[in-house]
Design a protein around this motif. Structure first.
Motif, PDB file in Angstrom:
ATOM      1  N   GLY A 130     -22.934  -8.311  21.405  1.00  0.00           N
ATOM      2  CA  GLY A 130     -23.175  -7.378  19.921  1.00  0.00           C
ATOM      3  C   GLY A 130     -22.038  -7.135  19.194  1.00  0.00           C
ATOM      4  O   GLY A 130     -22.442  -6.310  18.150  1.00  0.00           O
ATOM      5  N   THR A 131     -20.798  -7.390  19.134  1.00  0.00           N
ATOM      6  CA  THR A 131     -19.659  -7.044  18.287  1.00  0.00           C
ATOM      7  C   THR A 131     -19.055  -8.439  18.020  1.00  0.00           C
ATOM      8  O   THR A 131     -18.581  -8.977  18.651  1.00  0.00           O
ATOM      9  N   LEU A 132     -19.041  -8.746  16.866  1.00  0.00           N
ATOM     10  CA  LEU A 132     -18.487  -9.735  15.903  1.00  0.00           C
ATOM     11  C   LEU A 132     -17.290  -9.304  15.612  1.00  0.00           C
ATOM     12  O   LEU A 132     -17.208  -8.449  14.509  1.00  0.00           O
ATOM     13  N   ILE A 133     -16.114 -10.052  15.641  1.00  0.00           N
ATOM     14  CA  ILE A 133     -14.792  -9.804  15.277  1.00  0.00           C
ATOM     15  C   ILE A 133     -14.478 -10.976  14.285  1.00  0.00           C
ATOM     16  O   ILE A 133     -14.433 -12.083  14.789  1.00  0.00           O
ATOM     17  N   THR A 134     -14.110 -10.598  13.139  1.00  0.00           N
ATOM     18  CA  THR A 134     -13.736 -11.678  12.087  1.00  0.00           C
ATOM     19  C   THR A 134     -12.396 -11.694  11.669  1.00  0.00           C
ATOM     20  O   THR A 134     -11.864 -10.618  11.530  1.00  0.00           O
ATOM     21  N   GLY A 135     -12.038 -13.031  11.181  1.00  0.00           N
ATOM     22  CA  GLY A 135     -10.650 -12.850  10.474  1.00  0.00           C
ATOM     23  C   GLY A 135     -10.497 -12.900   9.135  1.00  0.00           C
ATOM     24  O   GLY A 135     -10.328 -11.606   8.604  1.00  0.00           O
ATOM     25  N   ASP A 169     -26.921 -16.660  12.509  1.00  0.00           N
ATOM     26  CA  ASP A 169     -27.861 -16.895  13.544  1.00  0.00           C
ATOM     27  C   ASP A 169     -27.833 -16.491  14.944  1.00  0.00           C
ATOM     28  O   ASP A 169     -28.580 -16.551  15.795  1.00  0.00           O
ATOM     29  N   LEU A 170     -26.307 -16.051  15.214  1.00  0.00           N
ATOM     30  CA  LEU A 170     -26.344 -15.306  16.436  1.00  0.00           C
ATOM     31  C   LEU A 170     -27.264 -13.965  16.752  1.00  0.00           C
ATOM     32  O   LEU A 170     -27.258 -13.191  15.706  1.00  0.00           O
ATOM     33  N   PRO A 171     -27.917 -13.941  17.890  1.00  0.00           N
ATOM     34  CA  PRO A 171     -28.843 -12.955  17.891  1.00  0.00           C
ATOM     35  C   PRO A 171     -28.105 -11.354  18.064  1.00  0.00           C
ATOM     36  O   PRO A 171     -27.163 -11.436  18.824  1.00  0.00           O
ATOM     37  N   ASP A 172     -28.781 -10.318  17.818  1.00  0.00           N
ATOM     38  CA  ASP A 172     -28.457  -9.140  18.373  1.00  0.00           C
ATOM     39  C   ASP A 172     -26.818  -8.724  18.004  1.00  0.00           C
ATOM     40  O   ASP A 172     -26.292  -7.952  18.759  1.00  0.00           O
ATOM     41  N   VAL A 173     -26.494  -9.054  16.894  1.00  0.00           N
ATOM     42  CA  VAL A 173     -25.073  -8.625  16.376  1.00  0.00           C
ATOM     43  C   VAL A 173     -25.421  -7.297  16.046  1.00  0.00           C
ATOM     44  O   VAL A 173     -26.138  -7.033  14.859  1.00  0.00           O
ATOM     45  N   SER A 189     -26.445  -7.680  12.058  1.00  0.00           N
ATOM     46  CA  SER A 189     -27.203  -9.086  11.978  1.00  0.00           C
ATOM     47  C   SER A 189     -27.813  -8.743  10.773  1.00  0.00           C
ATOM     48  O   SER A 189     -27.954  -9.900   9.866  1.00  0.00           O
ATOM     49  N   GLU A 190     -28.299  -7.650  10.150  1.00  0.00           N
ATOM     50  CA  GLU A 190     -29.111  -7.542   8.835  1.00  0.00           C
ATOM     51  C   GLU A 190     -27.863  -7.797   7.719  1.00  0.00           C
ATOM     52  O   GLU A 190     -28.320  -8.569   6.799  1.00  0.00           O
TER      53      GLU A 190
END
Length: 201
Positions: A130-135, A169-173, A189-190
């Motif tokens: 559920g949590t995306l961490i980006t650089g 495309d990863l689900p449920d972020v 996700s949105e």
């Protein structure tokens, strides 16, 4: 450190005057060793807070431009440093482990390699789905809206766009914690899909 959207996630930041935005670092508190991601220098207060939460076992660096204070923190805490495998030959730090695409770093934390950014092996990290961490590649300069690293800094825009599409495309972020700019704590996700749509024009 600031409490984030989960009770086991904390963050600390540094305002960058040149770019007029915040740089961020993340701490994930977990039973089998806490994880720091792209750690900036810590104040005495934040370092004490870190110790009270169990210190740190692993430091994950998303790209070679985000080494920040990792080496110093590893020296004072004994933490292992993990870096992106595609940058191994040019990485400025010695790493205990090199992370590959779709590799599980610790249970619940998956690395995704992003291509076309300013460094060859940048990683985005997905924490418990559920949590995306980006650089650097995926950022947020205006609250609520994700953006891409400026074209002038990309090594290959087409590859960068494909990387973003793959991440979208990863689900449920739910949350997107960017390295640079604002965090998004909901509707991740949105926001990722809006970013993809903006890149296809």
């Amino acid at each position: 450190m600031k409490q984030l959207h989960r009770k086991d996630l904390f963050g600390w930041s540094e305002f960058n005057q040149e770019r007029n935005l915040d740089f961020h670092s993340v701490l994930w508190v977990r039973d089998n060793g806490n994880v720091l991601i792209d750690p900036l220098p810590m104040s005495e207060h934040d370092h004490s807070h870190l110790q009270s939460l169990g210190g740190v076992s692993f430091i994950v660096i998303t790209n070679s431009d985000h080494c920040r204070d990792a080496e110093h923190l590893a020296e004072v805490t004994g933490a292992a440093i993990y870096g992106p495998a595609a940058e191994e030959e040019t990485f400025p730090l010695v790493c205990t482990r090199w992370l590959h695409d779709h590799e599980e770093i610790v249970p619940g934390l998956i690395a995704y390699q992003l291509n076309g950014s300013k460094t060859p092996g940048e990683l985005a990290l997905l924490l418990e789905h559920g949590t995306l961490i980006t650089g650097d590649l995926i950022r947020c300069h205006v609250g609520g809206e994700l953006c891409l690293l400026p074209d002038a800094k990309l090594t290959d825009k087409n590859k960068a766009v494909q990387s973003v599409k793959r991440i979208a495309d990863l689900p449920d972020v739910k949350a997107v914690l960017t390295g640079d700019g604002w965090p998004l704590f909901d509707h991740g996700s949105e926001a990722l899909h809006r970013l993809v749509k903006s890149l296809s024009h």
